[in-house]
Design a protein around this motif. Sequence first.
Motif, short mmCIF file in Angstrom:
data_model
loop_
_atom_site.label_atom_id
_atom_site.label_comp_id
_atom_site.label_asym_id
_atom_site.label_seq_id
_atom_site.Cartn_x
_atom_site.Cartn_y
_atom_site.Cartn_z
N GLU A 34 10.00 -2.08 -12.02
CA GLU A 34 10.29 -1.26 -10.84
C GLU A 34 9.00 -0.76 -10.20
N ILE A 35 8.07 -0.31 -11.07
CA ILE A 35 6.79 0.19 -10.55
C ILE A 35 6.03 -0.92 -9.84
N LEU A 41 7.56 -1.51 -6.56
CA LEU A 41 7.19 -0.44 -5.61
C LEU A 41 5.79 -0.67 -5.06
N PHE A 42 4.86 -0.97 -5.94
CA PHE A 42 3.47 -1.16 -5.50
C PHE A 42 3.35 -2.36 -4.57
N TYR A 63 4.69 -1.39 -1.33
CA TYR A 63 3.78 -0.46 -0.68
C TYR A 63 2.62 -1.19 -0.05
N HIS A 117 3.76 -2.93 3.13
CA HIS A 117 3.99 -2.00 4.23
C HIS A 117 2.67 -1.47 4.77
N GLU A 118 1.80 -1.13 3.81
CA GLU A 118 0.50 -0.58 4.21
C GLU A 118 -0.25 -1.58 5.07
#
Lengths: 228, 123
Positions: free
Chosen positions: A70-71, A74-75, A78, A81-82
């Motif tokens: 999950e982490i 997420l990264f 991220y 998106h970033e």
Amino acid sequence: MLRIINNFNFLRISATEAISYSTSSNTLPYNPALLPVKKSHRKPRWVPIAKSKIFRIPKRPVIPEDETREIRRLFNDYRNHEKSVKNFLVEKHNTKNQASLDPEEILKSFKQDLAVCHEINNKWNKENKILREKRLAEELERDIAFAKNRIEQEIIKEQELFEFTEELVRKEKEASVNFITKENIDDAIDKALAEAVDYNFAIDLNGEKIIGRNTKPVQEQDKISLKQ
Amino acid sequence: MLPPASGTGIYTSVSPKVIRLLRQGCTNRPFFHVVVAVNRAHQSRPVIEQVGSYDPMPNRHDEKLVALNFERIRFWIGNGAEVSKPVAQLLGLAGFYPVHPTSYLQAWKTREKMEEKNEEKSN
């Protein structure tokens, strides 16, 4: 000047020296408070590991498999998106992507901007004009009421003063009936001479008043007691 | 007189820049400026520009105050400035950037702790 001082500080040159290099005429007095203090936030490289920590083995965190996944997800999301946000910002704000530096275009855009500003300003002016006129009308009304009130008060004051003077004049006139004038001065002199008043008096041993300069104290009717 | 927020740091167009927190304040009282600085520059060096501030200590209304100049942040990111992790977290919470994963992790931990506390209370 500040820029010069701050950046020469890096070379460990004093501010006064730094100022002496500058061509600018306005000089700042040397102030250590202006200079940032270089402070280290870690221990120097040559300091060894503390003796108490040499054999310490830090405990590894145990993260469950699904949480790790999950982490990671997420990264990854991220970063994606970033990246997209960054790319968007680069496209929009990078100086290389900006419009050309043609002075005519700049002037044109400036004029457009100015027109928009003028429009906004005019709108505000209109709004303010309504408010201002309303306020001025109110102020005028208030001032007129104030002035009227003052005028009334002045009239009352004048009236009072007039009455006071009238009273004075009336009293004086009443008193002036008995005044001696040019016409009746001879009569007055004659009368005064005819009715001479003698204000002299003497006091005898008993404290009794004897009126008149030439009166004799033996006469009974001239005796007037002071105790009365 | 403090250095102006416009900064006095010297930089070139090619020097790598970063938007990061700069610890101001004093002992036991942290306060951070959000600054644009040259990547390698020491924290005591003059910055290029200050673009915000962050007060990590909750005030009496239990708020941690952050001020950010989004216009300048946009400009600097658009011109290739990196963003440090703490600043990225702040920007994520501000809704400017995607929410940083560490913010989620922290939230999970806090939630776990709170649940534990509540269980202890109920027991």
